[in-house]
Scaffold this active site. Structure first.
Site, PDB file in Angstrom:
ATOM      1  N   ASN A 231       0.836  -1.190   0.000  1.00  0.00           N
ATOM      2  CA  ASN A 231       0.000   0.000   0.000  1.00  0.00           C
ATOM      3  C   ASN A 231       0.881   1.253   0.000  1.00  0.00           C
ATOM      4  O   ASN A 231       2.107   1.166   0.120  1.00  0.00           O
ATOM      5  CB  ASN A 231      -0.954  -0.029   1.198  1.00  0.00           C
ATOM      6  CG  ASN A 231      -2.252   0.685   0.919  1.00  0.00           C
ATOM      7  OD1 ASN A 231      -2.273   1.716   0.247  1.00  0.00           O
ATOM      8  ND2 ASN A 231      -3.344   0.142   1.432  1.00  0.00           N
TER       9      ASN A 231
ATOM     10  N   HIS B  85      23.299   0.717  12.322  1.00  0.00           N
ATOM     11  CA  HIS B  85      24.432   1.632  12.418  1.00  0.00           C
ATOM     12  C   HIS B  85      25.308   1.248  13.599  1.00  0.00           C
ATOM     13  O   HIS B  85      24.831   0.698  14.590  1.00  0.00           O
ATOM     14  CB  HIS B  85      23.922   3.070  12.545  1.00  0.00           C
ATOM     15  CG  HIS B  85      23.066   3.456  11.382  1.00  0.00           C
ATOM     16  ND1 HIS B  85      23.594   3.810  10.173  1.00  0.00           N
ATOM     17  CD2 HIS B  85      21.723   3.499  11.239  1.00  0.00           C
ATOM     18  CE1 HIS B  85      22.615   4.069   9.337  1.00  0.00           C
ATOM     19  NE2 HIS B  85      21.464   3.885   9.951  1.00  0.00           N
TER      20      HIS B  85
ATOM     21  N   GLY C 184      -0.722  -1.585   8.667  1.00  0.00           N
ATOM     22  CA  GLY C 184      -0.201  -0.245   8.428  1.00  0.00           C
ATOM     23  C   GLY C 184       0.693   0.254   9.555  1.00  0.00           C
ATOM     24  O   GLY C 184       0.414   0.044  10.736  1.00  0.00           O
TER      25      GLY C 184
ATOM     26  N   THR D 236      11.073  -6.980  16.206  1.00  0.00           N
ATOM     27  CA  THR D 236      12.508  -7.051  16.484  1.00  0.00           C
ATOM     28  C   THR D 236      13.008  -8.491  16.599  1.00  0.00           C
ATOM     29  O   THR D 236      14.194  -8.711  16.785  1.00  0.00           O
ATOM     30  CB  THR D 236      12.846  -6.302  17.783  1.00  0.00           C
ATOM     31  OG1 THR D 236      12.125  -6.909  18.866  1.00  0.00           O
ATOM     32  CG2 THR D 236      12.484  -4.822  17.687  1.00  0.00           C
TER      33      THR D 236
ATOM     34  N   ARG E  75       4.757  -8.684  20.202  1.00  0.00           N
ATOM     35  CA  ARG E  75       4.618  -9.921  20.984  1.00  0.00           C
ATOM     36  C   ARG E  75       3.422 -10.723  20.447  1.00  0.00           C
ATOM     37  O   ARG E  75       2.456 -10.143  19.976  1.00  0.00           O
ATOM     38  CB  ARG E  75       4.377  -9.608  22.452  1.00  0.00           C
ATOM     39  CG  ARG E  75       5.542  -8.881  23.107  1.00  0.00           C
ATOM     40  CD  ARG E  75       5.424  -8.939  24.619  1.00  0.00           C
ATOM     41  NE  ARG E  75       6.311  -8.132  25.417  1.00  0.00           N
ATOM     42  CZ  ARG E  75       7.584  -7.898  25.292  1.00  0.00           C
ATOM     43  NH1 ARG E  75       8.240  -8.369  24.277  1.00  0.00           N
ATOM     44  NH2 ARG E  75       8.264  -7.164  26.133  1.00  0.00           N
TER      45      ARG E  75
END
Length: 187
Positions: free
Chosen positions: A85, A115, A142, A165, A180
């Site tokens: 989208n 980084h 979204g 993550t 989670r």
């Protein structure tokens, strides 16, 4: 033999993103992205031709709404019937693979670059690229963010606004920041 910064990036080693070759590749991506984002939808179709040519692979019936952004494009592989989208961003210093039939809601971001934690090295442009793999038939809501190094299993659902993550198991639903798993039967 010394590796080029591009070769280091591809190998998952620390590299300097300020390298002239990498800068040139980012300019190529900017041009393809600009063309895709500014073409009439009738001319562009599902996927602008310059963007399709830039990607490592784009299966049949891929549809990317404008605006879209990627940093290199050359590290993106899309399966058949992938839908993105408006407002999706893929910072593809690492490999990004999205499987058949997966759908990304508006404003989904995928970040491969990590980084350096040392501020002087970070300031010198030192980073490492981590791949992102999204299985088949995945729904990403979204505003979700996927960070480098994660794998999303087939059929998983990523809730809107989730920050992923860690790997997500096939068929799992995750929400929140950090994302989670939602207990089975809670939806």
């Amino acid at each position: 033999m010394d590796l080029s910064e591009r070769e280091k990036m591809a190998a998952g080693e620390w590299y300097c993103c300020f390298d002239p070759e990498l800068d040139g590749l980012r300019w190529q991506a900017r041009e393809a992205v600009h063309q895709h984002n500014t073409m009439s939808p009738v001319e562009r179709g599902n996927l602008g031709p310059a963007l399709a040519a830039l990607f490592a692979d784009a299966g049949e019936n891929v549809f990317i709404e404008a605006p879209f952004h990627c940093s290199y494009g050359i590290n993106i592989s899309l399966g058949r019937r992938v839908y993105m989208n408006a407002g999706c961003t893929i910072l593809d210093s690492g490999s990004v693979r999205i499987g058949d039939g997966s759908m990304l809601g508006p404003g989904v971001h995928i970040y491969c670059a990590e980084h350096h934690k040392d501020r002087e090295l970070r300031g010198a442009g030192i980073e490492i690229a981590r791949p992102v793999t999204v299985g088949s038939s995945v729904w990403i809501g979204g505003g979700a963010i996927l960070v480098g190094g994660v794998t999303i299993g087939d059929g998983a659902i990523i809730g809107a606004g989730a920050v992923v993550t860690r790997d997500v198991a096939a068929g799992a639903t995750v929400v929140g920041n950090p994302a989670r798993a939602v207990a089975a039967g809670s939806d």
